[in-house]
Design a protein around this motif. Sequence first.
Motif, PDB file in Angstrom:
ATOM      1  N   GLY A 293      -8.447  29.316  39.307  1.00 21.42           N
ATOM      2  CA  GLY A 293      -8.438  29.138  40.540  1.00 21.42           C
ATOM      3  C   GLY A 293      -9.147  28.008  41.054  1.00 21.42           C
ATOM      4  O   GLY A 293      -9.480  27.678  42.108  1.00 21.42           O
ATOM      5  N   ALA A 319      -1.481  27.898  43.543  1.00 22.45           N
ATOM      6  CA  ALA A 319      -1.523  29.245  42.591  1.00 22.45           C
ATOM      7  C   ALA A 319       0.006  29.581  42.213  1.00 22.45           C
ATOM      8  O   ALA A 319       0.103  30.161  41.121  1.00 22.45           O
ATOM      9  CB  ALA A 319      -2.395  30.157  43.400  1.00 22.45           C
ATOM     10  N   ARG A 336      -5.222  36.146  37.374  1.00 23.18           N
ATOM     11  CA  ARG A 336      -5.993  35.206  38.349  1.00 23.18           C
ATOM     12  C   ARG A 336      -7.304  35.719  38.362  1.00 23.18           C
ATOM     13  O   ARG A 336      -7.937  36.727  38.840  1.00 23.18           O
ATOM     14  CB  ARG A 336      -5.374  35.094  39.946  1.00 23.18           C
TER      15      ARG A 336
END
Length: 826
Positions: A293, A319, A336
Motif C-alpha cells: 500500500g 491499488a 493488501r
Amino acid sequence: MRDTGLPIEEVIDDVRRAMTGPGVGVLTAEPGAGKTTVVPLRLLNEPWNDGVILVLEPRRVAARAVARRMAELMGESVGDTVGWRTRDDTKVSSSTRIEVITEGILTRRIQRDPNLPGVSAVLFDEFHERSIHADLGLALTLEVRESIRPDLRLLVMSATIDAQAVAALVGEGGEPAPVIECAGRTFPIDVRWRPRKGRDKLEAAVWSAVAEALTEPGDVLVFLPGVGEIKRSIGEISRHTDAAVLPLYGALKSDEQDAALRTIPGQRRIVVATDVAETSLTVDGIGTVVDAGLARKPRYDPASGLSKLVTVNHSKASADQRAGRAGRLGPGVAIRLWSKMEHASRSAHEAPEIEQIDLSGVVLEALAWGVSSPTDLRLLDQPSSAAVDEAFEILAMLGAVDDERRITSEGRAMLALPLHPRLAAMVAAVGDGPLGWPAAVLASLLEERDVIGGRPSERPVDLWTRVKLVVEDDYRVPRTDVAALRQVRRRARQLIRRIGGQEGVISIDDIGRSLSFAYPDRIGQKRAGQGGRFRLRNGMGAEVDKSDPLAHDDMIVVAELSGDRRNTRIRLAAGIDALDVELGFMVDMTEREFIHWNDDRDDLTRRVERRLGALDFGTHSQPVEPGAATTEALIERIVDTKLAVLPWTDKARAFQQRAGFVAEHRPDLVATTIDDDSLIANAHERFSSWLDGAQGRKDIEKLNMVDLLRTALPWNEVEAVDRLAPTHVTFARGRRAEIDYLGEQPKVSVRAQDAYGTSKTPTIVDGKVPITVELLSPANRPIQLTADLGAFWTGSWSEVRKDMAGRYPKHDWPEHPGGSVSGGSV
C-alpha cells in the motif's frame, strides 16, 4: 503481425480512424488489454506513417521491456524495427521505426529541433502516472502540432484517467479529441485485507502475507515502496522458503530485470518490486499480489526547498492496477496490508507531479521554449503561482535567469545536461576543468540511489565516503549497495564524456568546492559552542550528530536534509574551507558597517561585518569616515546624552532662554521652540547639516552652539528675539547688566550704587514686561528684589539705607537715589 487475441485488437480500427482523421486521440484500456505493445505495431504501416513512432514510457525498465516485447511479437531483435532510447542506453538502428523512449528524451528532442524531423507520431503511454516529464512533453508536442507540424499524430494512452479532460486538452478547434475505450482481460480478484499492526515491521508483515499467497496457485508479486524495503523483505522471505525470491526495480542490471519478469519452470517465484511493475511491465505467471500500500513519490518541501522521494500511501487507482496483475491468467488473489476502512479514505487517483515537486526544471524548460512561465503552456493541471515563484528564486540563485526572469546563457548550458538544475549548475560551472570529474561523480551520486544502504539515520553524512567508493575500486564500507554503486559509476562516466572532461584524481577539498555550485544556499557555518549544529546561508538551522566527523568542520555544504524547520537533520554534506567560500562567492558577499560610540575611547568606532546571507565572515575595525551613517551615529550620541555632550556656552544657553521667553509671551512672533526637549525630538533636523563631514567627538566639540541655535530659527524670529529680549540692560549711571531669563520673570542683578539715578524699572518686549531688579550690597550680596524700582526708592529704601550705611559706612547711601532719571535702557 498475426492477431494477438488481446482485447485491444477490437478497438484498433477506432484508433486508426482517430489517427487518420483528426490526428489526435485518447485511448483508455484496462490492465491486460495489450495497448502498450499492440497499438504501436498496428500503426506501423498506416498510410500517414512514413517515419518513426515515438512511444513514451515513464520508466527505463518499462521502456526496455516494452521494446523487447514488441520485437518479440515481430519475430525480430531489439534494434531492428523496434528499439529503445533511455538516458543511459540506446538500442536503435537505421531500420528502427518504433522508438520506445523515456519521457524526458522527448522534451530534449523537441527543444533541440521543434520540427521533430523523421517523427510521424508520438504515443504517450501510462499517462495516468502524470509525471512532470509527461505533462511537459505533451504540452510541447501540442504546440509543435499547432504551429509547425499539423501532420504529427498524437495519441494519449492510459489505464485510468479522466479521458474527457485529456480529450479537451489535446483536441483542436474547440473540438475534443476522439476517446476510445477498451475493456481489459482480467479474471475476478479476491481482495483480502491484512492490515499491518502499528509496531509490526514491514518485512514481517510481508512474509506473513507471502506465506498465505504461497497456498494459492501461481507466482507471487510483492509491491514495496523502495529498494531498502525490498532487500529487507527478500532477506526475511528467503529465511522461510525455498522459492526463488527476485528483486525488480529500476537500478537493477537489465539481465536481472529480465530474470524477474520470466517464469522459472518447475519452481515457485516471488518477485519483490517497486511500482515499476504496476503498469507497463508484464510479469508472467502471477497468481497472487501482495501490496504494502506504499509508494515512493517526489514531494516538494517548502521549508527546506527540496524535492525528495517520500513514502506515501498510494491511491485507490494504483491499488486496483496492482491487484489486476493477479488476474491475467485466471482468478487471482490480492492481499493488501491495510484495512478496508483505511482504503475508503485514500485518494481516487495519484496527484500529478506538477503539484508536488520543485518546478525549477519545468520553469527552465518553459523559458527555453520561449514562454515566460509554465503557466503559458497547455497543461492538464496548472502549477501554483507560489511554486513557480519559488522555482524562479532557485534559478536566479543558480544564475539561470536574470532579473527580468529571462533565461541566461548559463541557464541554456544547464538545460543541455540531463540533470536537475542544481546539479546541472554545478557541472556546467566547472566544465571540463579540474573539478569536472568531482562534479560528475557528485551529480551521479546525488541523482541516483544512495550507494550506502540502511536507514538514513544509520548512513554516514559525509559525501567524501561515497566519492571514495565510486573512484576507488578496493574501498568498501559496511552496507555498500553494489548495484547502486555500479549505476553511479556508469552515470558519472557518461557525464564526464558529455562535458568533454576526463576522469582523474579527486581530493577531499574538491567535494565541497564543487557542491557549493549546486547548493549555494546551503553552505553552512558551525554555531559557536554548539557541536554538530550549523546555520545555513538561507537562514535555516540544521544539525548532525555530535559524533559525526563533519560536526567538527567549521563550514560545510549540505546536499540533503530531512525533517522540518524545528528539527532539520543533515543527511548528506561535505566540508568546505572558508577561504574557498569567500573566493567562490565574493560577488555575493555583503558588508555591513556598524558605527557606534565606544565608551572606552569616548569616540565613534567603525566596524565592518562581512556576510554571505546568514553566514558571518567576521568583523574588523576601520577608520571612521564622513558620511550619512557617521552623522547619524553622532546625532544618536547627542540624543543619548540628552545634549550633555554638546559644547554649551553661557551665550548659547542665554539665547535658548531668550528665544523661549519670547515664544512664551509673543507666540505670534516666535513660533519655533529650541529648548532641550525640542532639540532632542528634532535632532536630525537640528544637527545633521552642522555635522556633515564630521568623523567623531572632536567635531561635536567644535560646534558653535550660538550659531546653531540662531540658525534653527527663521531670520524674522531671530530678529524678534534680539529686539524683544535683549541680552543686557544699561542703568542711568552707565552700568550694563546681563538679563537672566531662567526664572518666571527676566531678572538683572546689580549693585545698589549702580542703580542710582534709575527711577523706573527697566522693561522688555516693547515695554510690556518689567525686569525684576536684584539689588546687591557692595559685597555682592542680595539686599532687595523688586519689580517696581521707583516704588522701592520712595518706600522701603529708607530702612535698607540705614542698615547698609551701618555696614558699609564708606559707601554713598543717598536718601533719594532715584533722582530725576526715568529708568534704565535696554
